[in-house]
Design an enzyme around this catalytic site. Sequence first.
Site, PDB file in Angstrom:
ATOM      1  N   CYS A 134       0.545   1.180  -0.058  1.00 28.88           N
ATOM      2  CA  CYS A 134      -0.280   0.168  -0.696  1.00 28.88           C
ATOM      3  C   CYS A 134      -1.497  -0.191   0.142  1.00 28.88           C
ATOM      4  CB  CYS A 134       0.559  -1.074  -0.989  1.00 28.88           C
ATOM      5  SG  CYS A 134       1.874  -0.770  -2.205  1.00 28.88           S
ATOM      6  N   HIS A 158      -2.487  -5.805  -2.249  1.00 29.74           N
ATOM      7  CA  HIS A 158      -1.760  -7.051  -1.998  1.00 29.74           C
ATOM      8  C   HIS A 158      -2.201  -7.683  -0.679  1.00 29.74           C
ATOM      9  CE1 HIS A 158       0.857  -5.277   1.117  1.00 29.74           C
ATOM     10  NE2 HIS A 158       0.956  -4.222   0.346  1.00 29.74           N
TER      11      HIS A 158
END
Length: 204
Positions: free
Chosen positions: A170, A154
């Site tokens: 992440c 992301h």
Amino acid sequence: KVPIRCAGAAGGIVAMVLFGLAACATTTPVSREADPAFPRRVVTYPSPERLGTIVVDPGSHFLYLVQGGGQAIRYGVGVGSEGFGWSGLAVVHNKQEWPDWYPPAEMLVRKPDLREHMSQLQSGLGMPGGPDNPIGARALYLWQGNKDTLYRIHGTNEPWTIGHNVSSGCIRLTNDDVVDLYDHTVLGAKVVVLATAAGAVPLQ
């Protein structure tokens, strides 16, 4: 929308609330600009992987999008505070523009002030997508078979964190870079996450 629950993702309006959280930045950046050592560029990258494969090298803080012909687009990334939690193969199951962010329940317990910046969304208590959202402009959702790995690639509104171990779970890119990666990545694309020197746990 598919929920994003990266525990260490924080920025913009929630950055001060999360300051000091163990999963967040381990050092105070000198500059709030992106590190010039991690620009997006086409590089020589001989690889047996097919065109369109994403290869993440957490140890060097780079992500490669294989272009074929011995080349790849290389992006700088920020990874977890201890490198990255797993290594192995996945596929891009879903993609979203300006995704919502849903802090894990344990984070809301540790940092109750976060609730002031949250609202009730379709998938629970969270922050709507937008420029102030710590998940950034785009997100790629990584699955193995029919199972969500809960790991994402992301964006971030904290470009100075690229090239550092700053988040939990992440893989983050600058917003400009994640938009470029999003535009060049198809659903079903293979993702290879390399093991770090410290040794990541293979995801089964």
